[in-house]
Structure formats: C-alpha cells, structure tokens
Design an enzyme around this catalytic site. Sequence first.
Site, PDB file in Angstrom:
ATOM      1  N   GLY A 142      -3.412 -17.063  -2.235  1.00  0.00           N
ATOM      2  CA  GLY A 142      -4.286 -18.196  -2.525  1.00  0.00           C
ATOM      3  C   GLY A 142      -3.904 -19.472  -1.790  1.00  0.00           C
ATOM      4  O   GLY A 142      -4.415 -20.550  -2.097  1.00  0.00           O
ATOM      5  N   SER A 177      -3.942 -14.102   1.187  1.00  0.00           N
ATOM      6  CA  SER A 177      -4.766 -14.821   2.161  1.00  0.00           C
ATOM      7  C   SER A 177      -5.280 -13.930   3.298  1.00  0.00           C
ATOM      8  O   SER A 177      -5.332 -14.368   4.451  1.00  0.00           O
ATOM      9  CB  SER A 177      -4.015 -16.042   2.713  1.00  0.00           C
ATOM     10  OG  SER A 177      -3.764 -16.965   1.666  1.00  0.00           O
ATOM     11  N   GLU A 214       0.561 -13.344 -10.538  1.00  0.00           N
ATOM     12  CA  GLU A 214       0.085 -14.286 -11.562  1.00  0.00           C
ATOM     13  C   GLU A 214       0.434 -13.797 -12.965  1.00  0.00           C
ATOM     14  O   GLU A 214       0.683 -14.600 -13.865  1.00  0.00           O
ATOM     15  CB  GLU A 214      -1.435 -14.517 -11.378  1.00  0.00           C
ATOM     16  CG  GLU A 214      -1.693 -15.351 -10.118  1.00  0.00           C
ATOM     17  CD  GLU A 214      -3.005 -15.058  -9.409  1.00  0.00           C
ATOM     18  OE1 GLU A 214      -3.899 -14.439 -10.007  1.00  0.00           O
ATOM     19  OE2 GLU A 214      -3.119 -15.456  -8.230  1.00  0.00           O
ATOM     20  N   HIS A 268       0.795  -8.051 -10.927  1.00  0.00           N
ATOM     21  CA  HIS A 268       0.352  -9.103 -10.010  1.00  0.00           C
ATOM     22  C   HIS A 268       1.210 -10.359 -10.227  1.00  0.00           C
ATOM     23  O   HIS A 268       1.625 -10.646 -11.352  1.00  0.00           O
ATOM     24  CB  HIS A 268      -1.130  -9.417 -10.259  1.00  0.00           C
ATOM     25  CG  HIS A 268      -1.681 -10.343  -9.211  1.00  0.00           C
ATOM     26  ND1 HIS A 268      -1.505 -11.694  -9.269  1.00  0.00           N
ATOM     27  CD2 HIS A 268      -2.359 -10.085  -8.064  1.00  0.00           C
ATOM     28  CE1 HIS A 268      -2.067 -12.249  -8.191  1.00  0.00           C
ATOM     29  NE2 HIS A 268      -2.593 -11.288  -7.456  1.00  0.00           N
ATOM     30  N   ASN A 307      -9.655  -8.240  -5.662  1.00  0.00           N
ATOM     31  CA  ASN A 307      -9.159  -8.701  -6.966  1.00  0.00           C
ATOM     32  C   ASN A 307      -9.915  -9.980  -7.305  1.00  0.00           C
ATOM     33  O   ASN A 307      -9.657 -11.030  -6.729  1.00  0.00           O
ATOM     34  CB  ASN A 307      -7.649  -8.970  -6.870  1.00  0.00           C
ATOM     35  CG  ASN A 307      -7.102  -9.652  -8.120  1.00  0.00           C
ATOM     36  OD1 ASN A 307      -7.766  -9.702  -9.158  1.00  0.00           O
ATOM     37  ND2 ASN A 307      -5.891 -10.181  -8.023  1.00  0.00           N
ATOM     38  N   TRP A 308     -10.851  -9.850  -8.230  1.00  0.00           N
ATOM     39  CA  TRP A 308     -11.722 -10.995  -8.537  1.00  0.00           C
ATOM     40  C   TRP A 308     -11.063 -12.032  -9.441  1.00  0.00           C
ATOM     41  O   TRP A 308     -11.629 -13.096  -9.668  1.00  0.00           O
ATOM     42  CB  TRP A 308     -13.004 -10.507  -9.198  1.00  0.00           C
ATOM     43  CG  TRP A 308     -13.972  -9.859  -8.238  1.00  0.00           C
ATOM     44  CD1 TRP A 308     -13.755  -9.549  -6.913  1.00  0.00           C
ATOM     45  CD2 TRP A 308     -15.303  -9.462  -8.525  1.00  0.00           C
ATOM     46  NE1 TRP A 308     -14.882  -8.986  -6.378  1.00  0.00           N
ATOM     47  CE2 TRP A 308     -15.855  -8.913  -7.342  1.00  0.00           C
ATOM     48  CE3 TRP A 308     -16.095  -9.499  -9.675  1.00  0.00           C
ATOM     49  CZ2 TRP A 308     -17.158  -8.431  -7.280  1.00  0.00           C
ATOM     50  CZ3 TRP A 308     -17.393  -9.016  -9.618  1.00  0.00           C
ATOM     51  CH2 TRP A 308     -17.912  -8.489  -8.423  1.00  0.00           C
ATOM     52  N   LYS A 309      -9.927 -11.686 -10.031  1.00  0.00           N
ATOM     53  CA  LYS A 309      -9.249 -12.600 -10.955  1.00  0.00           C
ATOM     54  C   LYS A 309     -10.234 -13.066 -12.039  1.00  0.00           C
ATOM     55  O   LYS A 309     -11.078 -12.288 -12.456  1.00  0.00           O
ATOM     56  CB  LYS A 309      -8.627 -13.756 -10.175  1.00  0.00           C
ATOM     57  CG  LYS A 309      -7.780 -13.249  -8.993  1.00  0.00           C
ATOM     58  CD  LYS A 309      -6.931 -14.284  -8.354  1.00  0.00           C
ATOM     59  CE  LYS A 309      -6.181 -13.639  -7.185  1.00  0.00           C
ATOM     60  NZ  LYS A 309      -5.185 -14.502  -6.586  1.00  0.00           N
ATOM     61  N   GLU A 340       2.639  -8.325  -1.778  1.00  0.00           N
ATOM     62  CA  GLU A 340       1.959  -9.621  -1.775  1.00  0.00           C
ATOM     63  C   GLU A 340       3.001 -10.739  -1.855  1.00  0.00           C
ATOM     64  O   GLU A 340       3.436 -11.101  -2.955  1.00  0.00           O
ATOM     65  CB  GLU A 340       1.031  -9.736  -2.984  1.00  0.00           C
ATOM     66  CG  GLU A 340      -0.069  -8.707  -3.032  1.00  0.00           C
ATOM     67  CD  GLU A 340      -1.235  -9.204  -3.878  1.00  0.00           C
ATOM     68  OE1 GLU A 340      -2.314  -9.384  -3.323  1.00  0.00           O
ATOM     69  OE2 GLU A 340      -1.054  -9.439  -5.076  1.00  0.00           O
ATOM     70  N   GLY A 347      -8.034 -11.382  -2.585  1.00  0.00           N
ATOM     71  CA  GLY A 347      -8.432 -12.256  -3.687  1.00  0.00           C
ATOM     72  C   GLY A 347      -9.654 -13.066  -3.296  1.00  0.00           C
ATOM     73  O   GLY A 347     -10.791 -12.578  -3.336  1.00  0.00           O
ATOM     74  N   GLY A 348      -9.426 -14.314  -2.887  1.00  0.00           N
ATOM     75  CA  GLY A 348     -10.516 -15.254  -2.607  1.00  0.00           C
ATOM     76  C   GLY A 348     -11.638 -14.677  -1.748  1.00  0.00           C
ATOM     77  O   GLY A 348     -12.819 -14.840  -2.072  1.00  0.00           O
TER      78      GLY A 348
HETATM   79  P1  PGA Z   1      -5.770 -14.200  -2.011  1.00  0.00           P
HETATM   80  O1  PGA Z   1      -5.247 -13.386  -3.285  1.00  0.00           O
HETATM   81  O2  PGA Z   1      -6.414 -13.200  -1.077  1.00  0.00           O
HETATM   82  O3  PGA Z   1      -6.745 -15.189  -2.547  1.00  0.00           O
HETATM   83  O4  PGA Z   1      -4.574 -14.833  -1.381  1.00  0.00           O
HETATM   84  C1  PGA Z   1      -4.642 -12.130  -3.169  1.00  0.00           C
HETATM   85  C2  PGA Z   1      -4.235 -11.629  -4.524  1.00  0.00           C
HETATM   86  O5  PGA Z   1      -3.899 -12.433  -5.394  1.00  0.00           O
HETATM   87  O6  PGA Z   1      -4.234 -10.421  -4.772  1.00  0.00           O
END
Ligand code: PGA
Length: 253
Positions: free
Chosen positions: A175, A215, A99, A97, A10-12, A169, A236-237
């Site tokens: 994050g 994470s 966010e 998600h 997930n590149w956001k 999640e 994500g990251g």
């Molecule tokens: P993260 O993000 O791996 O940076 O914790 C995961 C996500 O938001 O799907």
Amino acid sequence: MSRKKIIAGNWKMFKTLSEAELLVAEINNKLLQNLASAEVWIAPPALYLPTLTSQFSGSEIQFGAQDISKHQQGAYTGEISAMMLQSVMAKFTLVGHSERRQYHHEDDVLIGAKIHAALSQSITPVYCCGETLQERNSNNHFVIVEQQITTALANCSAEQVQQIVIAYEPVWAIGTGVTASAEQAQEMHAFIRSILAQKYGASIADTIRILYGGSVKPNNASELFSQPDIDGGLIGGASLVAADFIAIIESAI
Ligand code: PGA
C-alpha cells in the site's frame, strides 16, 4: 518445473455488495477466454462470498476469504470457520496478512493453526509473510522470513505443503507505492524455495507457488512475473480497479 501463475486480488475492507458484483462482472467480462497459463483469484470481504460464488459459478475466477478462524466451530463471536467457507464455495483463504499481524497481533503459531484449519476443509491457504522496513534496513530480512516460514509450516507434512500457496509481501511495499525491485523479490523467493527444499526436498519445493505482493501495478507486473521464482502476485489496491487488475493478469499470461 512449470508452475501455473496465480493473480490474486485482496480487496481488504473495500466495496459494498453492489459495487463488488459490478467489479467482478467487469473483470469477468474482460478476462481473456484462454486463461490456460494463469489462475485468477479474488478475496472479497467474506460477507459477499455466497453471492459472488453463486452468481459467477461458471466463471474462471476463484473466490476466497481474507482470513479464517483456527477453530472448527464454537463460541467465537465474529469468527468464520473453514467449514463455513467451504459451505459457500470458497476455494482459498489468505492467512497471516501483515495487516492481521499488525492490527490483530497474529503470530506464526496462530497462523500455523489457521493453515491447518483451512487444509482440514480442502481450502487452499495463501500464507503471507514478509519483513518490515526496519528488519530489512538492519539486514535481518532473510532471518525473519525464514523464522516465519519454519514456524508457521512447522507441522505441515510434505503432502500438506504442496497444497499451500506462499505470498511474500514485504511490509514496506504494501500500500506504499514502493515495490520491491524484481531482483529483491526474486532473491527472497529463491531463498523461500530453498528453505522449502531443505525441509521437503527440491522436487516438492519446485511445485509450490510463491506469489509476490506489495504495490504490484500494471507498470511493474511483467518484470516481477518474469522472474524464475515468482509465480504471480497478491494484489491489493490495483485489484479494486478492473482495468488495472486485467492489465496485471495479462502480464502473467
Ligand atoms: P497493495 O497490497 O497491492 O495495495 O500494496 C497488497 C496486499 O496487501 O496484499
């Protein structure tokens, strides 16, 4: 039941188009030839989907979106419909998600409608759920996740639910660099599968892939992915760094 693992990035809201093309090329070049036991999915910003799906049409990587509109079409400025995603060869979309829930006030009824919008165009919804730190600390995490699942999937038939991927999640792990332990994650994944089994029967619940997100890094991925109910990860990251994403993929195969 053996479920094929999915490693989804997930590149956001990161990367320009040229950076995105380079990153996918790097990941694609390093992918092991034989990905028989895992699938690699990437959700770049939707804007880049037409370029990436055509440029990498021969690749093992499947591309999808980070969000979708619940509407089929109409005067909804800024929204992207399932039909539009389908027309640029998107295979999946994230829905719900944390966010989106936090910054766009999405709730499970809306998210449920988005799931149906995606299914209407044969786009796989990746339904994201998970509790906040406060909910876990007050020992409400199972209740919250159960509510999220039962509300968002309330109108899903047995046939539809088999086309859905779930991503657990925990919000406190996204994050933050703090991952759920393999035991905490497995416990919740088994619980989610038991909720699905109650509604749809064990043999259907056994086919549904449940990813862990929050994470995931090269140094914790193998332990997480070796748990019996963890069928891969939503990353994500670490999906923004080719070497890390590849290392995570390799720990799933
Ligand atoms: P993260 O993000 O791996 O940076 O914790 C995961 C996500 O938001 O799907």
